[in-house]
Design a protein around this motif. Structure first.
Motif, PDB file in Angstrom:
ATOM      1  N   ARG A 143      -4.293   5.661   4.297  1.00  0.00           N
ATOM      2  CA  ARG A 143      -5.398   4.933   4.922  1.00  0.00           C
ATOM      3  C   ARG A 143      -6.698   5.111   4.147  1.00  0.00           C
ATOM      4  O   ARG A 143      -7.460   4.150   3.946  1.00  0.00           O
ATOM      5  N   ALA A 144      -6.964   6.340   3.715  1.00  0.00           N
ATOM      6  CA  ALA A 144      -8.206   6.600   2.973  1.00  0.00           C
ATOM      7  C   ALA A 144      -8.213   5.862   1.641  1.00  0.00           C
ATOM      8  O   ALA A 144      -9.235   5.283   1.235  1.00  0.00           O
ATOM      9  N   LEU A 145      -7.075   5.891   0.938  1.00  0.00           N
ATOM     10  CA  LEU A 145      -6.996   5.228  -0.363  1.00  0.00           C
ATOM     11  C   LEU A 145      -7.123   3.723  -0.212  1.00  0.00           C
ATOM     12  O   LEU A 145      -7.811   3.058  -1.004  1.00  0.00           O
ATOM     13  N   ARG A 146      -6.480   3.167   0.822  1.00  0.00           N
ATOM     14  CA  ARG A 146      -6.560   1.728   1.052  1.00  0.00           C
ATOM     15  C   ARG A 146      -7.989   1.301   1.355  1.00  0.00           C
ATOM     16  O   ARG A 146      -8.478   0.294   0.835  1.00  0.00           O
ATOM     17  N   ALA A 147      -8.674   2.086   2.163  1.00  0.00           N
ATOM     18  CA  ALA A 147     -10.052   1.742   2.526  1.00  0.00           C
ATOM     19  C   ALA A 147     -10.984   1.838   1.330  1.00  0.00           C
ATOM     20  O   ALA A 147     -11.895   1.004   1.173  1.00  0.00           O
ATOM     21  N   ARG A 148     -10.764   2.834   0.476  1.00  0.00           N
ATOM     22  CA  ARG A 148     -11.695   3.084  -0.621  1.00  0.00           C
ATOM     23  C   ARG A 148     -11.410   2.238  -1.861  1.00  0.00           C
ATOM     24  O   ARG A 148     -12.341   1.787  -2.540  1.00  0.00           O
ATOM     25  N   LEU A 149     -10.124   2.039  -2.191  1.00  0.00           N
ATOM     26  CA  LEU A 149      -9.786   1.368  -3.444  1.00  0.00           C
ATOM     27  C   LEU A 149      -8.951   0.094  -3.284  1.00  0.00           C
ATOM     28  O   LEU A 149      -8.763  -0.629  -4.255  1.00  0.00           O
ATOM     29  N   GLY A 150      -8.446  -0.156  -2.068  1.00  0.00           N
ATOM     30  CA  GLY A 150      -7.537  -1.281  -1.877  1.00  0.00           C
ATOM     31  C   GLY A 150      -8.060  -2.616  -2.380  1.00  0.00           C
ATOM     32  O   GLY A 150      -7.402  -3.286  -3.205  1.00  0.00           O
ATOM     33  N   PRO A 151      -9.241  -3.066  -1.943  1.00  0.00           N
ATOM     34  CA  PRO A 151      -9.754  -4.366  -2.428  1.00  0.00           C
ATOM     35  C   PRO A 151      -9.951  -4.388  -3.941  1.00  0.00           C
ATOM     36  O   PRO A 151      -9.617  -5.378  -4.602  1.00  0.00           O
ATOM     37  N   HIS A 152     -10.467  -3.302  -4.490  1.00  0.00           N
ATOM     38  CA  HIS A 152     -10.675  -3.264  -5.941  1.00  0.00           C
ATOM     39  C   HIS A 152      -9.358  -3.385  -6.702  1.00  0.00           C
ATOM     40  O   HIS A 152      -9.266  -4.128  -7.684  1.00  0.00           O
ATOM     41  N   LEU A 153      -8.334  -2.669  -6.274  1.00  0.00           N
ATOM     42  CA  LEU A 153      -7.056  -2.713  -6.980  1.00  0.00           C
ATOM     43  C   LEU A 153      -6.427  -4.100  -6.899  1.00  0.00           C
ATOM     44  O   LEU A 153      -5.784  -4.548  -7.852  1.00  0.00           O
TER      45      LEU A 153
END
Length: 378
Positions: A308-318
């Motif tokens: 959840r933390a990774l998706r929130a922080r980097l998801g759109p960018h990736l």
């Protein structure tokens, strides 16, 4: 837990930037941390050594604000497109070139000062027992963070193969004398072997980190080819005088495994967090490591917390960087992007954010690239 020789809240495998950041983050959450690496520190690691300001922001939040203090800021980027067009503009915030021998050791020492235990140890096995994880049959942990590189053992334990052709790059890096090199990052892309580029990043001591890399798609690349392309694309530098020439693989973010499962979490190269166009990985490493360490410090659902933390922080960018990577397969798109960036600082800044940080492909940037492509074709 079962009886074991060692017990820690968090075991981190790999003490590079992702692993050290994970250790620092877990310690900030109050966890006991064991940091394992197969090498003694300081040690060299083949890399472009480029440190974007975004990585420094993460490290400052982790209590390591001074890592760039003894290095000269690099205020600009000079990018050459595959057809020869170029843009040279100032960064919104300067970057740095910090050799990994120094950078990684600084982070490891910070993790030790924060209370992590560092041990030289080559890990052979990792097992998830549901309530805890076990490393090599005797080191017990509430969670394990795999920061153990492109061919991660933890990734294998989760059932995921390393990146294959099309999603894996090979690069060679060395240090060359460059007393007269301008204070700018230089990236020279090339049609041959596309996508491929050479780089020259001044360190500030009369040397530059130089290298060449390309995406692996078929036949293996020879060391000779890498060195020949390096010399061709950096003709003003004596590449034959380069020292510490070492090759390394870069697992690109276009093919990532799930970031975690059960008590096992992946960070940095082990999670294939390498920007597919620029090859940048340090920002991704310290950010994912910090998020993984914080999640691993919790006994309750560390994998879910991390996802959840990774998706929130980097998801759109990736997602945006994956689209950018697909577009960049067409050389004319990159040529148009270079022309658009040369005409407009705003476009340049957006592309830098996408390539070195956590930026996005904005409508403004896409429209500017489309205009540059259209004008050139008339």
């Amino acid at each position: 837990m079962d009886t074991g020789t060692d017990r820690y809240d968090v075991v981190v495998i790999g003490a590079g930037p992702a692993g050290a950041a994970a250790a620092l983050s877990a310690r900030r959450s109050g966890a006991t941390v064991l940091l394992l690496d197969k090498s003694d520190f300081p040690r060299d690691k083949p890399c472009g050594d480029g440190i974007a300001p975004h990585a420094l922001d993460v490290l400052t939040d982790l209590g390591v604000p001074d890592i760039s203090a003894n290095f000269a800021p690099i205020p600009a980027l000079h990018l050459v497109g595959p057809s020869g067009g170029a843009v040279a503009r100032p960064h919104a915030r300067p970057a740095y070139t910090i050799p990994r021998t120094i950078f990684d050791n600084h982070l490891v020492e910070a993790a030790i000062r924060a209370g992590a235990v560092l041990r030289r140890h080559t890990v052979r096995s990792v097992a998830d027992h549901g309530t805890h994880a076990v490393v090599d049959g005797e080191i017990h942990a509430g969670a394990v963070v795999g920061a153990d590189g492109a061919y991660s053992l933890v990734r294998k334990a989760l059932g995921h193969a390393p990146n294959g052709p099309g999603h894996l790059a090979l690069a060679i890096r060395g240090y060359a004398p460059a007393p007269n090199l301008a204070p700018e990052q230089r990236i020279v892309t090339t049609k041959s072997g596309w996508p491929a580029y050479a780089w020259a990043f001044p360190i500030g001591d009369g040397r530059a980190n130089i290298g060449y890399g390309e995406v692996l798609r078929g036949p293996a690349l020879s060391r000779r080819r890498l060195l020949d392309r390096l010399a061709e694309l950096l003709p003003d530098l004596d590449t034959t005088a380069a020292t510490n020439l070492r090759a390394h693989h870069l697992p690109l973010s276009t093919h990532r495994p799930p970031p975690a499962g059960g008590r096992l979490l992946l960070a940095g190269d082990a999670l294939s967090l390498i920007n597919p166009f620029t090859g940048e990985g340090i920002f991704y490493a310290v950010l994912s490591g910090a998020l993984a360490g914080a999640a691993a410090a919790h006994r309750d659902d560390p994998a879910g917390r991390y996802r959840r933390a990774l998706r929130a922080r980097l998801g759109p960018h990736l997602r945006h960087s994956r689209v950018a990577a697909a577009l960049s397969q067409r050389q004319w798109v990159v040529d148009a992007a270079v022309r658009a960036a040369d005409r407009d600082q705003r476009v340049f800044d957006a592309l830098i954010e996408l390539g070195l940080g956590d930026g996005r492909l904005t409508p403004y940037t896409l429209a500017a690239i489309a205009r540059a492509a259209t004008i050139n074709r008339r």
